[in-house]
Design a protein around this motif. Structure first.
Motif, short mmCIF file in Angstrom:
data_model
loop_
_atom_site.label_atom_id
_atom_site.label_comp_id
_atom_site.label_asym_id
_atom_site.label_seq_id
_atom_site.Cartn_x
_atom_site.Cartn_y
_atom_site.Cartn_z
N UNK A 120 0.19 17.68 -25.23
CA UNK A 120 -0.55 16.80 -24.18
C UNK A 120 0.30 15.65 -23.59
N UNK A 121 0.01 15.41 -22.32
CA UNK A 121 0.62 14.27 -21.72
C UNK A 121 -0.38 13.08 -21.52
N UNK A 122 0.09 11.78 -21.72
CA UNK A 122 -1.07 10.87 -21.95
C UNK A 122 -0.67 9.70 -20.94
N UNK A 130 7.68 15.99 -19.79
CA UNK A 130 7.29 17.46 -19.97
C UNK A 130 7.60 18.30 -18.55
N UNK A 131 7.30 17.84 -17.47
CA UNK A 131 7.69 18.59 -16.48
C UNK A 131 9.18 18.72 -16.33
N UNK A 171 -2.47 15.45 -18.29
CA UNK A 171 -1.77 17.08 -18.24
C UNK A 171 -1.22 17.41 -19.45
N UNK A 172 -0.77 18.77 -19.40
CA UNK A 172 -0.13 19.32 -20.59
C UNK A 172 0.72 20.24 -20.35
N UNK A 173 1.65 20.68 -21.23
CA UNK A 173 2.75 21.64 -21.22
C UNK A 173 2.32 22.98 -22.13
N UNK A 408 17.95 15.40 -28.63
CA UNK A 408 16.54 15.99 -28.22
C UNK A 408 15.57 14.79 -28.71
N UNK A 409 16.16 13.80 -29.44
CA UNK A 409 15.52 12.52 -29.74
C UNK A 409 15.09 11.77 -28.47
N UNK A 410 16.31 11.54 -27.83
CA UNK A 410 15.90 10.67 -26.44
C UNK A 410 15.26 11.59 -25.54
N UNK A 411 15.26 12.87 -25.51
CA UNK A 411 14.56 13.97 -24.58
C UNK A 411 13.05 13.70 -24.78
N UNK A 412 12.67 13.62 -25.91
CA UNK A 412 11.32 13.58 -26.22
C UNK A 412 10.67 12.07 -26.54
#
Lengths: 416, 105
Positions: A120-122, A130-131, A171-173, A408-412
């Motif tokens: 989920x995107x908030x 996420x996009x 939105x959501x992925x 992946x830490x900075x990515x998420x």
């Protein structure tokens, strides 16, 4: 004995009393060609692939407790491969591909269920991140799609998409190939298949020292069940990796944290997929028994206690109650903690160490279950041949010196 | 949840603090090759036993201090001010079974 319809029928005539034990419980041999430390999913998968794909039969898995009793039995069983960087996409998608046929490969139902994993995107930042993941995954041939709030609710009807909650869903992925599997069955299936190929599974066998020869190379281990000689040692000890590796004087970029999960009382099916929210830190899915399986966050401090602060679980339940208002009155049956080993870039370390004969597979942090088959498959290659598989070649220990992190830490922007 | 004795304010709830990572990691500019830099940045002792760690009392005095804690029982053995030497405390024996949840002194 294979599991088959014929054998099911045969055994039913003897009241199912004729099934043999699923794996042998041998006494330790004085010497093995290779030893894997850690009888969780990753360690057992490593041993299985070493036997099945690399022809090593004189090998053992040593486990201080019982197999699958650590993080394998404590996680929330989420499977997905929608990571950002190419290196991670290769590794996690390798695992996802193996998951799809794993029950047949092992002749054991691991209950892999590709029911979809929705993130989920908030807020605007979530949407952009996420996009970016969706597009990166699409370019790598990995399924991941963007949903509007209404589309997200169409997939998961109990989701609260109203605009007046504290963190509305914008939105959501969705990765449709993502999903869940039965965690115990993964450990048991790999143990059974490995044992049938000759792998010795030694439970209640804690490593107390790592022996090295004069050149510094591994020459064996000492355990609570006696000394065992070997020249190849693969450490797959999750949260206890720093502790085990300190026996060989290897220091690692790891910190161990308690990560919590909890389950509700069982109810009829309400949850058709996995839903994760990194931003408000909650994930939930429904097990086949009907329990809602909920994952919480890590504690702020390092610990080996296998429990966590109650305020961490409470924080997650606040989010769960807002996202899924109709589960508010469910009671929680159990909560527990597992110890996760976290690297600075939130990517695992799979490869060689400065000590000859010593290999390590660690740093899976809060998300190792999904990678179990892939992790075991590439680590088996690494231990058996002494060189990394192409897929895990980027995941070296040396990347922290060269600076070639897989961040992946900075990515998420959150633990995951 | 931990009850942390701040050396300035006394025992307070863990929620008032921010964890500051392992203590006594000194930067050594004279040895700044890649290996030393990686160890300074990333490598941690992560002991299964007594750890020296930093906490900051963000919702109180705002000051950093150091703490000795046993990572299996989560029992806090001592807290001391920045600049003071690490106290010599006896590690408390921990039962091998599931440790007690209490983390109070």
């Amino acid at each position: 004995m294979r599991f088959s319809l014929l054998n099911l029928i045969r055994q039913s005539f003897s009241h199912n009393q004729g099934w043999p034990e699923q794996w042998r419980s041998p006494e330790p041999k004085p010497r093995y060609d290779a030893i894997i430390v850690g009888g969780g999913g990753h360690g057992l998968a490593t041993a299985y692939y070493m036997a099945a794909e690399h022809g090593m039969r004189n090998i053992a898995v040593v486990e201080k407790g019982w197999i699958g009793g650590g993080n394998t039995g404590r996680n929330t069983t989420i499977i997905r491969s929608n990571y950002l960087w190419e290196e991670s996409e290769g590794l996690y998608n390798h695992a996802l591909t193996l998951w799809q046929d794993l029950s047949h490969t092992l002749n054991y139902n691991v209950m892999y269920s590709p029911r979809g994993c929705m993130m989920l995107a908030h807020n605007i930042h979530d949407v952009q991140v996420f996009k970016r993941h969706v597009h990166a995954n699409r370019l790598a041939g990995i399924d991941n799609e963007w949903l509007t709030p209404q589309q997200a609710q169409d997939v998961c009807p109990i989701l609260n998409i109203s605009k007046d909650i504290r963190y509305p869903i914008v939105g959501a992925a969705l990765q449709r190939r993502g999903g869940t599997a039965r965690h115990d069955a993964v450990a048991w299936g790999y143990a059974r298949a490995a044992s049938a190929l000759g792998v010795d599974i030694l439970q209640n066998c804690e490593v107390t020292a790592i022996r090295r020869d004069q050149a510094g190379a591994v020459s064996g281990i000492e355990t609570t069940r006696g000394a065992i000689a070997t020249e190849r040692l693969g450490v797959v000890a999750a949260g206890n990796t720093s502790h085990v590796m300190s026996m060989a004087d290897v220091r690692l970029p790891l910190e161990s944290y308690p990560l919590q999960a909890l389950v509700s009382e069982p109810v009829k099916p309400v949850m058709p997929c996995v839903v994760m929210s990194n931003t408000i830190h909650a994930y939930m899915s429904q097990s086949d028994k009907g329990e809602l399986v909920i994952g919480a966050g890590t504690d702020a401090y390092t610990s080996y206690s296998q429990t966590g602060g109650l305020h961490i679980a409470t924080h997650t339940l606040d989010a769960i109650c807002e996202l899924f208002p109709n589960v508010r009155r469910l009671r929680m049956l159990r909560n527990w903690g597992g110890i996760v080993d976290v690297t600075p870039d939130r990517s695992p370390i799979i490869g060689l160490t400065p000590v000859p004969g010593l290999f390590v597979n660690c740093g899976w942090g809060t998300g190792g279950f999904k990678a179990t088959p892939g992790s075991g498959n590439v680590f088996a290659h690494t231990v058996a041949r002494g060189v990394p598989h192409a897929i895990n070649a980027p995941f070296t220990l040396d990347r922290f010196r060269t600076g070639r992190l897989i961040d992946e830490a900075a990515a998420a922007a959150v633990a995951h | 949840m931990l009850l942390i004795p701040c050396p300035y304010c006394g025992p307070r709830n863990e929620l008032e603090f921010k964890h500051g990572g392992e203590a006594h990691i000194a930067r050594n500019p004279g040895q700044a090759d890649d290996q030393a830099w990686a160890e300074f940045l990333y490598v941690r002792s992560n002991p299964k036993g007594v750890v020296a760690e930093r906490w900051r009392h963000t919702a109180g005095c705002g000051r950093f201090f150091n703490c000795l804690r046993h990572t299996v029982s989560d029992q806090i053995l001592a807290t001391y001010k920045v600049g003071e030497a690490r106290p010599d405390v006896e590690p408390v024996p921990v039962p091998s079974a599931e440790p007690p949840r209490s983390s109070q002194q």
